[in-house]
Design a protein around this motif. Sequence first.
Motif, PDB file in Angstrom:
ATOM      1  N   LEU A 110     -18.027   4.503  29.497  1.00 11.99           N
ATOM      2  CA  LEU A 110     -19.438   4.126  29.510  1.00 11.99           C
ATOM      3  C   LEU A 110     -20.000   4.187  30.924  1.00 11.99           C
ATOM      4  O   LEU A 110     -21.077   4.749  31.153  1.00 11.99           O
ATOM      5  N   VAL A 111     -19.275   3.644  31.878  1.00 12.08           N
ATOM      6  CA  VAL A 111     -19.721   3.677  33.279  1.00 12.08           C
ATOM      7  C   VAL A 111     -19.811   5.124  33.762  1.00 12.08           C
ATOM      8  O   VAL A 111     -20.782   5.508  34.417  1.00 12.08           O
ATOM      9  N   ASN A 112     -18.822   5.933  33.421  1.00 10.80           N
ATOM     10  CA  ASN A 112     -18.844   7.346  33.836  1.00 10.80           C
ATOM     11  C   ASN A 112     -20.031   8.090  33.233  1.00 10.80           C
ATOM     12  O   ASN A 112     -20.609   8.968  33.863  1.00 10.80           O
ATOM     13  N   LYS A 113     -20.396   7.748  31.996  1.00 10.15           N
ATOM     14  CA  LYS A 113     -21.520   8.416  31.350  1.00 10.15           C
ATOM     15  C   LYS A 113     -22.853   7.962  31.941  1.00 10.15           C
ATOM     16  O   LYS A 113     -23.750   8.773  32.165  1.00 10.15           O
ATOM     17  N   LEU A 114     -22.996   6.661  32.195  1.00 11.99           N
ATOM     18  CA  LEU A 114     -24.257   6.140  32.718  1.00 11.99           C
ATOM     19  C   LEU A 114     -24.457   6.460  34.200  1.00 11.99           C
ATOM     20  O   LEU A 114     -25.588   6.617  34.655  1.00 11.99           O
ATOM     21  N   PHE A 115     -23.373   6.509  34.961  1.00 11.32           N
ATOM     22  CA  PHE A 115     -23.445   6.779  36.401  1.00 11.32           C
ATOM     23  C   PHE A 115     -22.535   7.958  36.743  1.00 11.32           C
ATOM     24  O   PHE A 115     -21.515   7.798  37.418  1.00 11.32           O
ATOM     25  N   GLU A 123     -10.752   8.209  42.149  1.00 10.64           N
ATOM     26  CA  GLU A 123     -11.108   9.617  42.296  1.00 10.64           C
ATOM     27  C   GLU A 123     -11.323   9.985  43.760  1.00 10.64           C
ATOM     28  O   GLU A 123     -10.968  11.067  44.199  1.00 10.64           O
ATOM     29  N   GLU A 124     -11.942   9.063  44.520  1.00 15.17           N
ATOM     30  CA  GLU A 124     -12.174   9.319  45.938  1.00 15.17           C
ATOM     31  C   GLU A 124     -10.862   9.441  46.697  1.00 15.17           C
ATOM     32  O   GLU A 124     -10.694  10.317  47.548  1.00 15.17           O
ATOM     33  N   ILE A 125      -9.902   8.564  46.407  1.00 17.74           N
ATOM     34  CA  ILE A 125      -8.597   8.625  47.059  1.00 17.74           C
ATOM     35  C   ILE A 125      -7.891   9.936  46.707  1.00 17.74           C
ATOM     36  O   ILE A 125      -7.316  10.590  47.577  1.00 17.74           O
ATOM     37  N   GLN A 130      -6.152  15.282  48.359  1.00 13.24           N
ATOM     38  CA  GLN A 130      -6.112  16.729  48.125  1.00 13.24           C
ATOM     39  C   GLN A 130      -6.698  17.490  49.302  1.00 13.24           C
ATOM     40  O   GLN A 130      -6.172  18.525  49.710  1.00 13.24           O
ATOM     41  N   GLU A 131      -7.803  16.992  49.875  1.00 12.13           N
ATOM     42  CA  GLU A 131      -8.419  17.640  51.012  1.00 12.13           C
ATOM     43  C   GLU A 131      -7.520  17.602  52.247  1.00 12.13           C
ATOM     44  O   GLU A 131      -7.421  18.581  52.984  1.00 12.13           O
TER      45      GLU A 131
END
Length: 136
Positions: A110-115, A123-125, A130-131
């Motif tokens: 739900l959070v992923n869909k709304l925002f 995901e940031e880590i 990866q970078e």
Amino acid sequence: ISFHLPFAGLLEMLSIKFDTNILLIGIIVFFLVIIVRALIISGPVIIFEKNKKNTFKMLTVMSWGGMRGGISIALALSIPDIPQKNTIIGITYIAVVMSIIIQGLSLQPLVNKLFPSKKTQEEEIKTDTQEKAKTK
């Protein structure tokens, strides 16, 4: 050989008689609690929120994300012995289990869909790792 269990006198077994009426009422209570929570949260948020842009999305997440459980069950178990006690406990357990399963499993999607533009910390880590691996 004997074992001393310090909490043996405090352990108690709970059995709840299953009834389809209790199941139906528990499901209704689950949805009513979500609706009431949304109504209670929306008043102060609408009045005091300065960023009106995402108010509906924020209210949705706050209403859906309010997990109920421990306190509800403790309150139901603390009811004095009355004829309706088992019914109240059964309804409470159904509402709590539904809350844990349905809301718990669906909150992140739900959070992923709304925002969608917001990356989670995980995901940031992962992206940062990866970078860094690519630059080495």
